[in-house]
Write a protein that holds these residues in place. Structure first.
Motif, mmCIF file in Angstrom:
data_model
loop_
_atom_site.group_PDB
_atom_site.id
_atom_site.type_symbol
_atom_site.label_atom_id
_atom_site.label_comp_id
_atom_site.label_asym_id
_atom_site.label_seq_id
_atom_site.Cartn_x
_atom_site.Cartn_y
_atom_site.Cartn_z
ATOM 1 N N GLY A 157 3.075 34.942 9.951
ATOM 2 C CA GLY A 157 1.794 34.733 10.627
ATOM 3 C C GLY A 157 1.254 33.326 10.524
ATOM 4 N N ARG A 158 2.099 32.343 10.232
ATOM 5 C CA ARG A 158 1.589 30.994 10.005
ATOM 6 C C ARG A 158 0.998 30.364 11.260
ATOM 7 N N ILE A 159 1.589 30.593 12.418
ATOM 8 C CA ILE A 159 1.074 29.985 13.649
ATOM 9 C C ILE A 159 -0.242 30.648 14.054
ATOM 10 N N GLU A 160 -0.293 31.977 13.990
ATOM 11 C CA GLU A 160 -1.526 32.679 14.353
ATOM 12 C C GLU A 160 -2.670 32.261 13.429
ATOM 13 N N SER A 161 -2.373 32.106 12.161
ATOM 14 C CA SER A 161 -3.391 31.690 11.201
ATOM 15 C C SER A 161 -3.886 30.273 11.504
ATOM 16 N N ALA A 162 -2.964 29.383 11.814
ATOM 17 C CA ALA A 162 -3.341 28.002 12.129
ATOM 18 C C ALA A 162 -4.169 27.941 13.409
ATOM 19 N N VAL A 163 -3.802 28.733 14.401
ATOM 20 C CA VAL A 163 -4.562 28.765 15.655
ATOM 21 C C VAL A 163 -5.951 29.348 15.400
ATOM 22 N N ALA A 164 -6.045 30.367 14.561
ATOM 23 C CA ALA A 164 -7.357 30.943 14.228
ATOM 24 C C ALA A 164 -8.235 29.914 13.531
ATOM 25 N N PHE A 165 -7.653 29.133 12.621
ATOM 26 C CA PHE A 165 -8.425 28.093 11.940
ATOM 27 C C PHE A 165 -8.870 27.028 12.938
ATOM 28 N N ALA A 166 -7.972 26.620 13.835
ATOM 29 C CA ALA A 166 -8.307 25.607 14.837
ATOM 30 C C ALA A 166 -9.425 26.106 15.755
ATOM 31 N N ARG A 167 -9.367 27.360 16.130
ATOM 32 C CA ARG A 167 -10.399 27.923 17.003
ATOM 33 C C ARG A 167 -11.745 27.949 16.280
ATOM 34 N N ARG A 168 -11.738 28.383 15.021
ATOM 35 C CA ARG A 168 -12.979 28.484 14.257
ATOM 36 C C ARG A 168 -13.610 27.124 14.008
ATOM 37 N N ARG A 169 -12.773 26.103 13.757
ATOM 38 C CA ARG A 169 -13.267 24.760 13.447
ATOM 39 C C ARG A 169 -13.311 23.835 14.659
ATOM 40 N N ARG A 170 -12.951 24.368 15.829
ATOM 41 C CA ARG A 170 -12.939 23.576 17.074
ATOM 42 C C ARG A 170 -12.035 22.353 16.946
ATOM 43 N N ILE A 171 -10.802 22.626 16.577
ATOM 44 C CA ILE A 171 -9.800 21.577 16.397
ATOM 45 C C ILE A 171 -8.815 21.631 17.553
ATOM 46 N N GLY A 172 -8.350 20.475 17.978
ATOM 47 C CA GLY A 172 -7.302 20.384 18.988
ATOM 48 C C GLY A 172 -7.725 20.969 20.311
ATOM 49 N N PRO A 173 -7.038 22.018 20.771
ATOM 50 C CA PRO A 173 -7.345 22.566 22.093
ATOM 51 C C PRO A 173 -8.706 23.251 22.173
ATOM 52 N N TYR A 174 -9.305 23.551 21.053
ATOM 53 C CA TYR A 174 -10.595 24.231 21.037
ATOM 54 C C TYR A 174 -11.765 23.269 20.859
ATOM 55 N N ALA A 175 -11.488 21.978 20.818
ATOM 56 C CA ALA A 175 -12.538 20.966 20.673
ATOM 57 C C ALA A 175 -13.347 20.886 21.966
ATOM 58 N N ARG A 176 -14.541 20.365 21.854
ATOM 59 C CA ARG A 176 -15.396 20.228 23.038
ATOM 60 C C ARG A 176 -14.923 19.098 23.940
ATOM 61 N N ARG B 143 0.549 19.020 15.153
ATOM 62 C CA ARG B 143 0.874 19.490 16.515
ATOM 63 C C ARG B 143 -0.321 20.185 17.158
ATOM 64 N N ILE B 144 -1.025 20.985 16.396
ATOM 65 C CA ILE B 144 -2.196 21.678 16.956
ATOM 66 C C ILE B 144 -3.312 20.685 17.257
ATOM 67 N N ALA B 145 -3.552 19.749 16.360
ATOM 68 C CA ALA B 145 -4.638 18.788 16.560
ATOM 69 C C ALA B 145 -4.391 17.884 17.760
ATOM 70 N N ARG B 146 -3.144 17.676 18.104
ATOM 71 C CA ARG B 146 -2.827 16.793 19.245
ATOM 72 C C ARG B 146 -2.922 17.489 20.590
ATOM 73 N N ILE B 147 -2.995 18.811 20.621
ATOM 74 C CA ILE B 147 -3.158 19.514 21.887
ATOM 75 C C ILE B 147 -4.583 19.262 22.361
ATOM 76 N N THR C 35 -11.827 15.621 24.133
ATOM 77 C CA THR C 35 -10.590 15.063 23.594
ATOM 78 C C THR C 35 -10.901 14.160 22.409
ATOM 79 N N ALA C 36 -10.156 14.346 21.339
ATOM 80 C CA ALA C 36 -10.411 13.615 20.097
ATOM 81 C C ALA C 36 -9.665 12.283 20.088
#
Length: 173
Positions: free
Chosen positions: A97-116, A143-147, A118-119
């Motif tokens: 579950g490492r990818i799902e967990s990382a995507v969940a963290f990115a979504r919760r913290r608005r990282i990468g593709p979930y940011a408001r 990789r997630i932060a660069r999306i 482009t960073a």
């Protein structure tokens, strides 16, 4: 005291041992020699009141849902006293579950593709740092932060998480 504790809390052998030792120290032990805490904890575990593996699986699943990575989960399990065969049995669940967990963290913290928006490079590095501190692998975090949010907006609502997962799996292969 031990039965009352396991009645109220889901726990591990290590946490129960630490609790009993602390309580005996606070109240004073009047017996000859050290108190038989280890034997008592083993007896309680034999009776099924304490199950390190079940506790570890539940704790790992809860932490993964919150978006914490495998390294952070392993640290928490180790601190709680889950070790040996029990810890080894939980490892495949963490790796799966490492990818799902990382995507969940990115979504919760608005990282990468979930940011408001482009960073820039500095923000991406800070976001990668957040993900690494949360226990995710640095290459996966990068990789997630660069999306970009634009990459996510090109996918339909139902494809968003699976699209990111597929892209990450392809890029990690």
């Amino acid at each position: 005291m031990a039965l009352r504790y396991v009645e109220r809390f889901a726990t591990t052998r290590g946490k129960l041992t630490a609790y009993l030792v602390r309580k005996l120290r606070e109240r004073g032990w009047a017996g000859d020699g050290p108190p038989p805490v280890e034997a008592l904890v083993e007896r309680i575990a034999e009776l099924g009141y304490v199950d390190d593996r079940a506790w570890g699986e539940a704790k790992a699943a809860a932490m993964a849902r919150r978006g914490l990575g495998a390294r952070r989960v392993r640290q928490a399990l180790g601190a709680a006293g889950v070790a040996g065969d029990d810890a080894e049995a939980i490892d495949p669940l963490l790796d799966a579950g490492r990818i799902e967990s990382a995507v969940a963290f990115a979504r919760r913290r608005r990282i990468g593709p979930y940011a408001r928006e482009t960073a820039d490079r500095e923000l991406i590095e800070r976001q990668v740092g957040q993900m690494v501190r949360a226990g995710h692998a640095p290459d996966l975090a990068r990789r997630i932060a660069r999306i970009t949010p634009d990459d996510l907006s090109q996918l339909s609502r139902s494809e968003q998480v699976s699209g990111i997962d597929e892209e990450l799996i392809r890029s990690l292969s």
